[in-house]
Write an enzyme that holds these catalytic residues in place. Structure first.
Site, mmCIF file in Angstrom:
data_model
loop_
_atom_site.group_PDB
_atom_site.id
_atom_site.type_symbol
_atom_site.label_atom_id
_atom_site.label_comp_id
_atom_site.label_asym_id
_atom_site.label_seq_id
_atom_site.Cartn_x
_atom_site.Cartn_y
_atom_site.Cartn_z
ATOM 1 N N ILE A 16 29.552 15.800 48.479
ATOM 2 C CA ILE A 16 29.810 17.122 49.068
ATOM 3 C C ILE A 16 28.551 17.973 48.972
ATOM 4 O O ILE A 16 28.165 18.651 49.931
ATOM 5 C CB ILE A 16 31.018 17.810 48.386
ATOM 6 C CG1 ILE A 16 32.307 17.025 48.676
ATOM 7 C CG2 ILE A 16 31.157 19.260 48.844
ATOM 8 C CD1 ILE A 16 33.546 17.550 47.948
ATOM 9 N N GLN A 112 32.388 25.271 31.428
ATOM 10 C CA GLN A 112 31.778 26.043 32.520
ATOM 11 C C GLN A 112 32.353 27.460 32.582
ATOM 12 O O GLN A 112 31.630 28.413 32.888
ATOM 13 C CB GLN A 112 31.962 25.292 33.850
ATOM 14 C CG GLN A 112 31.134 23.998 33.861
ATOM 15 C CD GLN A 112 31.168 23.241 35.166
ATOM 16 O OE1 GLN A 112 31.826 23.655 36.126
ATOM 17 N NE2 GLN A 112 30.454 22.127 35.221
ATOM 18 N N ASP A 159 42.630 21.814 53.475
ATOM 19 C CA ASP A 159 43.997 21.511 53.909
ATOM 20 C C ASP A 159 44.397 22.421 55.072
ATOM 21 O O ASP A 159 45.009 21.989 56.048
ATOM 22 C CB ASP A 159 44.958 21.689 52.727
ATOM 23 C CG ASP A 159 44.490 20.907 51.515
ATOM 24 O OD1 ASP A 159 44.374 19.680 51.616
ATOM 25 O OD2 ASP A 159 44.210 21.531 50.472
ATOM 26 N N HIS A 187 46.614 21.851 45.715
ATOM 27 C CA HIS A 187 45.812 20.952 46.547
ATOM 28 C C HIS A 187 46.095 19.520 46.091
ATOM 29 O O HIS A 187 45.378 18.955 45.282
ATOM 30 C CB HIS A 187 44.315 21.262 46.427
ATOM 31 C CG HIS A 187 43.470 20.169 47.024
ATOM 32 N ND1 HIS A 187 43.430 19.921 48.376
ATOM 33 C CD2 HIS A 187 42.679 19.225 46.455
ATOM 34 C CE1 HIS A 187 42.643 18.884 48.602
ATOM 35 N NE2 HIS A 187 42.180 18.438 47.462
#
Ligand code: NAX
Length: 328
Positions: A16, A112, A159, A187
């Protein structure tokens, strides 16, 4: 404005990333007048490959790309960032149970979240693309107590875009004629793409398509299983479309959604539509002046209600699992 925006991308050496970074550098995220500084996070073994990607980024000679920094330390890479695109995640390996997956990603997204809490800019906006995206976003926000929870979102725009593409194909019309599509929930395969508020121009889709069989047996499964269909055809998972949706998500949040339309974003629930408060679930959202808002007061039929509840209960199970693992 001409003040550069500091944009962090994690998993930057991945599939990606290879599409996403070039779209950001070319101005697709914040428009043609806003320079960007890229901060790219990877795990140490992927840093040499990332250096190659950086060489290509520099070779793009993008007028809007002010600088590129790379590293494997989230505290350093996230220092002062205005936007964080959390794409890198641990994929499900052979023999890995769902619990193992949640555990591996819990470790990544809690670290993170803490790093963002310690060093990100005041106006930080986060979109989590790495799976399980909704629950990873929940873990990150729970580990960032000084940042408003609403700044942490997860990607269901892919989606949403897939649902628009299927509907356009069914109606033999361009995607631009369609509006008010909604993805609800997680998702995952349990997501609910809802066409009951959708329109072609100002015409209701339910008036144009009255076909429950198509809805249940074709449209919903095609949208929900599109990722698997792409893996089967391409031999690897969707990457350019996922990058494009990640751009769409953040751009519309910052620059605003079109009048008379909305987008789908997974955001911390405020209890709207009976979705348990606090979980990161997909809703129809509008955005203006850099703030998104869940579209209020839509009527839901029994079919939609049951589908939303099923996806939300999956999110509640994921929350329970990561609570037991100690990440919340
Ligand atoms: P790749 O495996 O090509 O790239 C992932 C990259 O993340 C790797 O380079 C890896 O080294 C890096 N990474 C792993 N752990 C990291 C960490 N702790 N810090 C920084 N980097 C780390 O996967 P790719 O195809 O790019 O997909 C990335 C993620 O997006 C996956 O989790 C995938 O499941 C998810 N997706 C989510 C979608 C969505 O709609 N929300 C759709 C597309 C995609 O499947």
């Amino acid at each position: 404005s001409s003040t550069p925006i500091k944009v962090a991308v994690t998993g930057a050496a991945g599939q990606i990333g290879y599409s996403l970074l070039f779209r950001i550098a070319s101005g697709d995220l914040f428009g043609p007048h806003t320079p960007v500084e890229l901060r790219l996070l990877e795990i140490a073994p992927a840093l040499p490959a990332l250096e190659g990607v950086v060489m290509e980024l520099l070779d793009g000679a993008f007028p809007l790309l002010d600088s590129v920094q790379i590293g494997d330390n989230p505290e350093k890479v996230f220092d002062g960032v205005n936007a964080a695109l959390l794409v890198g995640a641990r994929p499900r390996g052979p023999g890995m149970e769902r619990r193992d997956l949640l555990e591996a990603n819990g470790a990544i997204f809690s670290a993170q979240g803490k790093a963002l809490n310690n060093g990100a800019a005041e106006d930080l906006r986060v979109v989590v693309t790495g799976n399980p995206a909704n629950t990873n976003a929940l873990i990150a926000l729970s580990n960032a107590p000084d940042i408003p929870a609403s700044r942490f979102t997860a990607l269901t725009r892919l989606d949403h875009n897939r649902a628009l593409a299927q509907l356009a194909a069914k109606l033999h019309c361009p995607v631009r004629e369609l509006n008010r599509m909604t993805i609800w929930g997680n998702h995952s395969a349990s997501q609910y793409p809802d066409i009951f508020s959708a329109r072609r121009g100002e015409q209701s889709i339910s008036d144009l398509i009255d076909d429950q069989h198509w809805l249940e047996q074709e449209f919903i499964p095609t949208v929900a299983n599109r990722g698997a269909a792409i893996i089967a055809a391409r031999g690897s998972s969707s990457a350019a479309s996922a990058a494009s949706a990640t751009i769409d998500h953040l751009r519309d949040w910052v620059l605003g959604t079109p009048n008379q339309d909305w987008v789908s974003m997974a955001v911390p629930s405020d209890g709207s539509y009976g979705v348990a408060e606090g979980i990161v679930s997909s809703f129809p959202c509008t955005a203006q002046d850099g703030e998104y808002r869940i579209v209020p007061d839509l009527e839901l039929n029994d079919f939609s209600r049951a589908r939303i509840d099923a996806s939300v209960s999956e999110l509640l199970e994921e929350r329970e699992a990561v609570t037991q693992l100690g990440f919340l």
